[in-house]
Design a protein around this motif. Structure first.
Motif, PDB file in Angstrom:
ATOM      1  N   LEU A  54      33.210 -48.596  79.275  1.00  0.00           N
ATOM      2  CA  LEU A  54      31.824 -48.355  78.872  1.00  0.00           C
ATOM      3  C   LEU A  54      30.907 -48.275  80.085  1.00  0.00           C
ATOM      4  O   LEU A  54      29.963 -47.486  80.110  1.00  0.00           O
ATOM      5  CB  LEU A  54      31.362 -49.464  77.921  1.00  0.00           C
ATOM      6  N   ALA A  59      27.518 -46.113  79.597  1.00  0.00           N
ATOM      7  CA  ALA A  59      27.000 -46.660  78.344  1.00  0.00           C
ATOM      8  C   ALA A  59      26.472 -48.074  78.552  1.00  0.00           C
ATOM      9  O   ALA A  59      25.615 -48.554  77.806  1.00  0.00           O
ATOM     10  CB  ALA A  59      28.092 -46.660  77.279  1.00  0.00           C
ATOM     11  N   LEU A  80      24.617 -50.411  71.463  1.00  0.00           N
ATOM     12  CA  LEU A  80      25.643 -49.395  71.664  1.00  0.00           C
ATOM     13  C   LEU A  80      26.020 -48.711  70.351  1.00  0.00           C
ATOM     14  O   LEU A  80      25.983 -49.323  69.279  1.00  0.00           O
ATOM     15  CB  LEU A  80      26.909 -50.032  72.265  1.00  0.00           C
ATOM     16  N   LEU A  84      31.212 -45.187  69.379  1.00  0.00           N
ATOM     17  CA  LEU A  84      31.618 -45.136  70.784  1.00  0.00           C
ATOM     18  C   LEU A  84      32.505 -46.329  71.118  1.00  0.00           C
ATOM     19  O   LEU A  84      33.562 -46.184  71.735  1.00  0.00           O
ATOM     20  CB  LEU A  84      30.387 -45.116  71.692  1.00  0.00           C
TER      21      LEU A  84
END
Length: 505
Positions: A54, A59, A80, A84
């Protein structure tokens, strides 16, 4: 649109019942605790390795650190995209199902852990996320390169069905030498040297003529071994081949390489073509006529594919002959955003520049090389860096690790800029190190370079492959100097034989 991760719901609760308090989290947590938090909120088996992914995908990003360890915002983690997180977890779980960590990998194929490390350094097997090995690669390696694994003296003795204490006579006879050694700690303040032997060489010992292995098997404790009588007897096939190679190097003043192939089970020989000779026919005649190695001539291959590639590599490393080029792109077969050229002979960087493309960098490409649109926004367009590229590659062989890819990218950028490719057009000007290295190793598939996915760094990594191939396979034999005051043509005047044992014959 997918939902972000939240810790509360909008469900209506009875008026009489008190609503449960939402769980509170610290402002920032380390990777392990962030993974635990996401696992609790999503119900997925989130691992610290998923947090690393991530972060690589931008992210998540570190907002602080503690004792050098990054800390991540819990608010950002809760925001988040749920899909994902699930996709990252699913990809890791899928990878873990088809791969093994090092300890399980060596248990699966029965190799020493140092063999996997060595094979990795040679590009024979690669590690993936979590430093894990693909099971299919492990099984292929175990089948294709079984004889290349290294075994301890005790394991070697078991293969020969002799007592471990009798192995010392095998070594003393000069029949085999360690392929490598390493230091193993014994207690807190002491270490011992552990010798490892190539499995193929150990198995070769069973076919050594004149050795009564049956008499050496099944001996009781304290019973004298008949092997001690062989300590000074005739050399093994390996010794005979190595002795011939040294004589060949001395006789023709050339460098010779000898390799015991685990694929064919026989020896392979090649030599530098310095001064034009000797020919293959000449060496074959000398091989057959040699009394020690002649009986094994049928099992010895001259001029294998790796020998030709070794000679090509040595030529490419000569001054002013070749350069190594690498590009980083907007996408697979996209536009150049970074280009580097390195002198093959010296390793000197001749060109290393960012390039401004006419299209954005894809997420997948950015994930690989880490170059962003912002970084290349102020760079020169390709037509501005082309004159330098032409200059540093003119009259040179252009070596690339996947030459087909880099040539396609460069020519595509030249066409878009409306310029002429000149010498960059000809396929003969490009040399693929990736294909050459796979053929040099005898691998049926290409091998990952293992660079850092930045142009200059990958150029230097590709040059290391070229250097590695230039050393030939197995043992290298070079002409021995003659004794002071003696004629170079007098074999009796040669100095004492050098120790030509190598770690990979």
């Amino acid at each position: 649109m997918t939902d972000s991760i939240t810790t509360t719901t909008e469900a209506t609760v009875p008026e009489q019942a008190a609503a449960p308090e939402a769980k509170t989290w610290p402002e920032a947590l380390g990777a392990t605790r962030i993974a635990g938090m996401l696992a609790e909120l999503t119900g997925e088996p989130v691992h610290t390795a998923d947090i690393d992914v991530l972060v690589e995908q931008d992210a998540l990003s570190a907002v602080d650190s503690y004792k050098g360890w990054p800390l991540y915002s819990t608010e950002a983690a809760r925001a988040l995209d749920v899909d994902l997180v699930r996709s990252v977890v699913a990809e890791r779980v899928a990878w873990y199902e088809v791969s093994l960590p090092q300890d399980e990998a060596i248990a699966r194929i029965g190799w020493h852990w140092r063999d996997l490390v060595r094979m990795g350094s040679e590009g024979r097997i690669a590690t993936g996320p979590g430093d894990r090995y693909l099971i299919a690669d492990l099984d292929r390696l175990a089948e294709e390169a079984e004889d290349e694994q290294h075994v301890t003296a005790q394991a070697a003795a078991e293969i020969l069905e002799i007592r471990p204490s009798d192995w010392k006579y095998v070594e003393a006879a000069g029949w085999i030498a360690p392929a490598e050694t390493y230091e193993r700690k014994v207690g807190r303040n002491r270490s011992v040297t552990v010798a490892l032997f190539r499995l193929g060489d150990v198995r070769d010992l069973r076919d050594m003529p004149g050795v009564d292995w049956k008499a050496a098997r099944g001996l009781g404790k304290g019973k004298p071994s008949p092997l001690r009588e062989y300590a000074k007897l005739a050399p093994s096939r390996a010794d005979a081949v190595k002795a011939f190679c040294q004589q060949l190097a001395d006789r023709h003043s050339i460098t010779v390489w000898a390799w015991h192939s685990p694929y064919s089970g026989g020896w392979e020989l090649d030599w530098a073509r310095t001064g034009g000779g000797p020919t293959k026919a000449t060496v074959r005649a000398e091989l057959v006529a040699d009394p020690a190695v002649g009986p094994y001539a049928g099992d010895i291959t001259l001029c294998p594919a790796w020998g030709r590639i070794t000679r090509e590599a040595r030529h490419l490393l000569e001054p002013d002959v070749a350069v190594v080029l690498d590009t980083e792109t907007t996408d697979l077969y996209g536009q150049t955003i970074e280009l580097a050229v390195v002198d093959a002979a010296s390793g000197r960087v001749l060109q290393n520049t960012l390039v401004k493309p006419t299209e954005p960098i894809s997420d997948g490409a950015r994930y690989v090389h880490g170059i962003t649109d912002e970084e290349v926004a102020g760079a020169k367009p390709f037509e501005k860096i082309l004159p330098r590229l032409r200059k540093v590659t003119k009259d040179r062989v252009i070596c690339c690790y996947n030459a087909g890819f880099d040539r396609h990218v460069v020519l595509g950028d030249i066409r878009r800029s409306g310029k002429k490719p000149l010498h960059l057009e000809a396929k003969s000007a490009w040399y693929c190190l990736m294909d050459a290295y796979a053929a040099w190793l005898g691998s049926p598939r290409w091998l990952a370079l293992g660079g850092g996915h930045r142009a200059a760094e990958d150029c230097l990594a590709a040059r290391d492959v070229l250097l590695h191939m230039s050393k030939g396979r197995g043992t290298e034999f070079t002409p021995r100097p003659t004794a002071p005051g003696a004629s170079a043509s007098d074999p009796a005047a040669e100095s004492a034989p050098a120790d030509t044992a190598a770690a990979d014959i």
